[in-house]
Design a protein around this motif. Sequence first.
Motif, PDB file in Angstrom:
ATOM      1  N   UNK A  25       0.833  -1.208   0.000  1.00  0.00           N
ATOM      2  CA  UNK A  25       0.000   0.000   0.000  1.00  0.00           C
ATOM      3  C   UNK A  25       0.867   1.257   0.000  1.00  0.00           C
ATOM      4  N   UNK A  26       1.946   1.224   0.764  1.00  0.00           N
ATOM      5  CA  UNK A  26       2.859   2.371   0.789  1.00  0.00           C
ATOM      6  C   UNK A  26       3.488   2.606  -0.586  1.00  0.00           C
ATOM      7  N   UNK A  27       3.927   1.552  -1.235  1.00  0.00           N
ATOM      8  CA  UNK A  27       4.521   1.692  -2.570  1.00  0.00           C
ATOM      9  C   UNK A  27       3.494   2.196  -3.578  1.00  0.00           C
ATOM     10  N   UNK A  28       2.276   1.702  -3.463  1.00  0.00           N
ATOM     11  CA  UNK A  28       1.213   2.171  -4.356  1.00  0.00           C
ATOM     12  C   UNK A  28       0.979   3.662  -4.154  1.00  0.00           C
ATOM     13  N   UNK A  29       0.910   4.092  -2.917  1.00  0.00           N
ATOM     14  CA  UNK A  29       0.686   5.505  -2.612  1.00  0.00           C
ATOM     15  C   UNK A  29       1.824   6.368  -3.152  1.00  0.00           C
ATOM     16  N   UNK A  30       3.048   5.902  -2.988  1.00  0.00           N
ATOM     17  CA  UNK A  30       4.203   6.668  -3.462  1.00  0.00           C
ATOM     18  C   UNK A  30       4.256   6.789  -4.979  1.00  0.00           C
ATOM     19  N   UNK A  31       3.646   5.836  -5.678  1.00  0.00           N
ATOM     20  CA  UNK A  31       3.661   5.881  -7.139  1.00  0.00           C
ATOM     21  C   UNK A  31       2.622   6.849  -7.706  1.00  0.00           C
ATOM     22  N   UNK A  32       1.753   7.346  -6.840  1.00  0.00           N
ATOM     23  CA  UNK A  32       0.704   8.308  -7.212  1.00  0.00           C
ATOM     24  C   UNK A  32      -0.102   7.887  -8.443  1.00  0.00           C
ATOM     25  N   UNK A  33      -0.763   6.743  -8.365  1.00  0.00           N
ATOM     26  CA  UNK A  33      -1.563   6.287  -9.508  1.00  0.00           C
ATOM     27  C   UNK A  33      -2.853   7.102  -9.641  1.00  0.00           C
ATOM     28  N   UNK A  34      -3.509   6.913 -10.745  1.00  0.00           N
ATOM     29  CA  UNK A  34      -4.835   7.495 -10.939  1.00  0.00           C
ATOM     30  C   UNK A  34      -5.719   6.954  -9.808  1.00  0.00           C
ATOM     31  N   UNK A  35      -6.495   7.807  -9.145  1.00  0.00           N
ATOM     32  CA  UNK A  35      -7.279   7.353  -7.985  1.00  0.00           C
ATOM     33  C   UNK A  35      -8.149   6.119  -8.244  1.00  0.00           C
ATOM     34  N   UNK A  36      -8.786   6.054  -9.396  1.00  0.00           N
ATOM     35  CA  UNK A  36      -9.643   4.894  -9.680  1.00  0.00           C
ATOM     36  C   UNK A  36      -8.812   3.611  -9.759  1.00  0.00           C
ATOM     37  N   UNK A  37      -7.639   3.696 -10.359  1.00  0.00           N
ATOM     38  CA  UNK A  37      -6.766   2.514 -10.457  1.00  0.00           C
ATOM     39  C   UNK A  37      -6.286   2.089  -9.065  1.00  0.00           C
ATOM     40  N   UNK A  41      -6.967  -1.564  -7.369  1.00  0.00           N
ATOM     41  CA  UNK A  41      -5.878  -2.414  -6.892  1.00  0.00           C
ATOM     42  C   UNK A  41      -6.023  -2.711  -5.409  1.00  0.00           C
ATOM     43  N   UNK A  42      -6.420  -1.716  -4.638  1.00  0.00           N
ATOM     44  CA  UNK A  42      -6.619  -1.910  -3.206  1.00  0.00           C
ATOM     45  C   UNK A  42      -7.761  -2.885  -2.948  1.00  0.00           C
ATOM     46  N   UNK A  43      -8.855  -2.736  -3.682  1.00  0.00           N
ATOM     47  CA  UNK A  43      -9.995  -3.645  -3.520  1.00  0.00           C
ATOM     48  C   UNK A  43      -9.603  -5.076  -3.894  1.00  0.00           C
ATOM     49  N   UNK A  44      -8.830  -5.237  -4.949  1.00  0.00           N
ATOM     50  CA  UNK A  44      -8.383  -6.563  -5.357  1.00  0.00           C
ATOM     51  C   UNK A  44      -7.491  -7.194  -4.285  1.00  0.00           C
ATOM     52  N   UNK A  45      -6.565  -6.428  -3.757  1.00  0.00           N
ATOM     53  CA  UNK A  45      -5.679  -6.939  -2.701  1.00  0.00           C
ATOM     54  C   UNK A  45      -6.477  -7.337  -1.465  1.00  0.00           C
ATOM     55  N   UNK A  46      -7.466  -6.535  -1.103  1.00  0.00           N
ATOM     56  CA  UNK A  46      -8.308  -6.860   0.056  1.00  0.00           C
ATOM     57  C   UNK A  46      -9.092  -8.149  -0.190  1.00  0.00           C
ATOM     58  N   UNK A  47      -9.640  -8.297  -1.387  1.00  0.00           N
ATOM     59  CA  UNK A  47     -10.420  -9.480  -1.704  1.00  0.00           C
ATOM     60  C   UNK A  47      -9.541 -10.736  -1.630  1.00  0.00           C
ATOM     61  N   UNK A  48      -8.340 -10.650  -2.171  1.00  0.00           N
ATOM     62  CA  UNK A  48      -7.443 -11.804  -2.179  1.00  0.00           C
ATOM     63  C   UNK A  48      -6.973 -12.152  -0.772  1.00  0.00           C
TER      64      UNK A  48
END
Length: 53
Positions: A25-37, A41-48
């Motif tokens: 999650x920290x790496x994702x935040x640092x990469x500053x992706x488009x909010x919807x993406x 990705x966060x929802x997918x990680x939570x589901x898995x």
Amino acid sequence: MPQATQSGARDWTLRRARRHSADAHEHLTLSRPVPAAAAELTALAEMISHRDH
């Protein structure tokens, strides 16, 4: 009948999984992706990581 003692492996594994999730999650935040993406990705990680089987 006395209960068998546990080795602690499950607790260690759960702690390790939470650490990996937090790091991802920290790496994702640092990469500053488009909010919807990021949300997808966060929802997918939570589901898995929180499935019942």
